[in-house]
Write an enzyme that holds these catalytic residues in place. Sequence first.
Site, PDB file in Angstrom:
ATOM      1  N   GLY A 241       0.789  -1.224   0.000  1.00  0.00           N
ATOM      2  CA  GLY A 241       0.000   0.000   0.000  1.00  0.00           C
ATOM      3  C   GLY A 241       0.817   1.267   0.000  1.00  0.00           C
ATOM      4  O   GLY A 241       0.512   2.203   0.743  1.00  0.00           O
TER       5      GLY A 241
ATOM      6  N   GLU B  68       0.854  -1.507 -15.291  1.00  0.00           N
ATOM      7  CA  GLU B  68       1.685  -1.360 -14.093  1.00  0.00           C
ATOM      8  C   GLU B  68       2.969  -0.625 -14.447  1.00  0.00           C
ATOM      9  O   GLU B  68       3.682  -1.007 -15.370  1.00  0.00           O
ATOM     10  CB  GLU B  68       2.005  -2.732 -13.489  1.00  0.00           C
TER      11      GLU B  68
ATOM     12  N   ASN C 164       2.503   3.636 -17.599  1.00  0.00           N
ATOM     13  CA  ASN C 164       1.851   4.507 -16.629  1.00  0.00           C
ATOM     14  C   ASN C 164       0.388   4.660 -17.016  1.00  0.00           C
ATOM     15  O   ASN C 164       0.076   5.026 -18.152  1.00  0.00           O
ATOM     16  CB  ASN C 164       2.547   5.873 -16.609  1.00  0.00           C
ATOM     17  N   ALA C 165      -0.514   4.385 -16.084  1.00  0.00           N
ATOM     18  CA  ALA C 165      -1.943   4.440 -16.386  1.00  0.00           C
ATOM     19  C   ALA C 165      -2.366   5.817 -16.882  1.00  0.00           C
ATOM     20  O   ALA C 165      -3.286   5.929 -17.705  1.00  0.00           O
ATOM     21  CB  ALA C 165      -2.752   4.064 -15.149  1.00  0.00           C
TER      22      ALA C 165
ATOM     23  N   GLN D 220      -6.312   0.291  -9.304  1.00  0.00           N
ATOM     24  CA  GLN D 220      -5.807   0.113  -7.944  1.00  0.00           C
ATOM     25  C   GLN D 220      -4.345   0.537  -7.830  1.00  0.00           C
ATOM     26  O   GLN D 220      -3.555  -0.095  -7.142  1.00  0.00           O
ATOM     27  CB  GLN D 220      -6.004  -1.333  -7.466  1.00  0.00           C
ATOM     28  N   THR D 221      -4.001   1.643  -8.481  1.00  0.00           N
ATOM     29  CA  THR D 221      -2.695   2.241  -8.235  1.00  0.00           C
ATOM     30  C   THR D 221      -2.669   2.834  -6.825  1.00  0.00           C
ATOM     31  O   THR D 221      -3.703   2.939  -6.169  1.00  0.00           O
ATOM     32  CB  THR D 221      -2.407   3.347  -9.255  1.00  0.00           C
TER      33      THR D 221
ATOM     34  N   ALA E 176      -2.941   5.600  -5.583  1.00  0.00           N
ATOM     35  CA  ALA E 176      -3.388   6.986  -5.716  1.00  0.00           C
ATOM     36  C   ALA E 176      -3.681   7.635  -4.373  1.00  0.00           C
ATOM     37  O   ALA E 176      -3.757   8.867  -4.287  1.00  0.00           O
ATOM     38  CB  ALA E 176      -4.630   7.038  -6.606  1.00  0.00           C
ATOM     39  N   HIS E 177      -3.859   6.823  -3.327  1.00  0.00           N
ATOM     40  CA  HIS E 177      -4.147   7.386  -2.009  1.00  0.00           C
ATOM     41  C   HIS E 177      -2.998   8.244  -1.493  1.00  0.00           C
ATOM     42  O   HIS E 177      -3.196   9.084  -0.627  1.00  0.00           O
ATOM     43  CB  HIS E 177      -4.432   6.259  -1.015  1.00  0.00           C
TER      44      HIS E 177
ATOM     45  N   CYS F 169     -11.677 -16.115   3.128  1.00  0.00           N
ATOM     46  CA  CYS F 169     -12.981 -16.262   2.483  1.00  0.00           C
ATOM     47  C   CYS F 169     -13.950 -15.299   3.152  1.00  0.00           C
ATOM     48  O   CYS F 169     -13.782 -14.946   4.310  1.00  0.00           O
ATOM     49  CB  CYS F 169     -13.505 -17.693   2.545  1.00  0.00           C
TER      50      CYS F 169
END
Length: 554
Positions: free
Chosen positions: A50, A194, A240-241, A261-262, A264-265, A408
């Site tokens: 993360g 990615e 790079n997205a 889900q890069t 970016a946070h 699960c």
Amino acid sequence: MTDGKTTTVRAPRGTELSCKGWHQEGALRMLMNNLDPEVAERPEELVVYGGTGKAARSWECFWAIVEALRGLDGDETLLVQSGKPVAVFRTHPWAPRVLIANSLLVPEWADWETFRELERAGLTMFGQMTAGSWIYIGTQGILQGTYETFAALAEQRFGGTLRGRVCLTAGLGGMGGAQPLAITMNEGVALCVEVDPRRIDRRLEHRYLDERIDDLDAAVERAEEARREGEPLSIGIPGNAAEVFPALLERGYVPDAVTDQTSAHDPLGGYIPAGYTLEEAAELREADPGRYVREARASMARHCAAMVGFMERGAEVFDYGNNLRGEARLGGFERAFSYPGFVPAYIRPLFCEGKGPFRWAALSGDPDDIAATDEAVLELFPENGRLVRWIRQARERVRFQGLPARICWLGAGERHRAGLRFNELVAGGTISAPIVIGRDHLDSGSVASPYRETEGMRDGSDAIADWPVLNALLNTASGASWVAVHHGGGVGIGKSIHAGAQVVVDGTEEGAARIERVLTNDPSLGVVRHADAGYERAREAARALGIRMPMLGR
């Protein structure tokens, strides 16, 4: 495990204790497992996943935690303040052996600039969710949640399967790396962008990703071939997205679904601005952090604008909880919130029933122990077709990282049944050593995150942060082995408060009592949180489960 102060860490295996009890031993092994090179993204820096999510504040703090856990009596509790062990207090045997608070700031000071200033001063650390709470199990930890999300997408939009559908996404780190396998497990085709080619290669090695294709046109051609043939396939594309997504849009290519889900946070420590190599980005980050953040946000604005463009051309587009929309808006793109987050779009009905990411790890290190728990879950819940499919596919396709583990999604009324059955298997010797049961903080009653888990709550309570604090207090009172409260996980500093709890399954009668209380109360609070917010599905679940809510229905 090694005796070095910054070198390779690996959790002990087997039945021999290095601590004074299995609750302490469970915490120790899971802390070490978080930093196993098979598990962590950058273990030498204590970074688990993360972006900058860490297991301990420094190596000195890490080894001090290890020493404290080894000396901890069965009626004592270790306090950990943002990755630093600060005190041991005499409590009682049913109390948690460890209580953790990570990254918490007074609201007016809860921003990245202040946090980083305090971090540089050695006063705090970023714990993400399961990094600082010592229950990360590698990419599998998010895999079933990702699988559930894409399964819900398939049910809502594509007739129950992703066969013949292409999903475009970005980010193959510790969290995003689950996406390609989750998509192919739902029979779809994944195009995964990615920026760090090493991450693509790692997902290939771990069998989460099928192919790497460096040429964009060739990757699209291969994806379309798989779509036509109904072949599940995942493709990693280096790039790079913020550059690749607009390029695909300009070509007129429209996937069936688009998400991201890069990291970016974190606009400084996570996201790589367009036009920079990894090395150039690292140099800019060090030399001019302010410029780096501006360029990262400008890139996120382009990235997000392309996603809105895909949506306008008919793609199903959703935010995957990394705050790309919020950062893109700060970067100047005013329409960033044109598409929904994944929780209101797909997951909230599950949250209303207390369903969420239930995970466990074998402290023995023996994969046969996880095989025994897999069989137990299949025997307990044969009517849950999606769960049965997940367990069977996971057994075949998911490679363990570090200590063998499984995840699960189970809900209120189910988790304690699984935990008690596991306890019986430990007591009877079918499972060779105790296991640890825990969960992600992304759960139904343990998080306040207006851009992710609590986005768009029916009663407007998106930002109410009482619930994760109540969750931590309830799990502490219920007998959890260790409990953590964090700030900023998933979406960044200032934007979330969340809690987690773990319980050691040791085969004892006391263990059974702890398991029943923790694994009943923890998910039941999720039902309460959603019932209180006005969701009828949650109110029905509360009545069915016999949860006492003094003001239910008023």
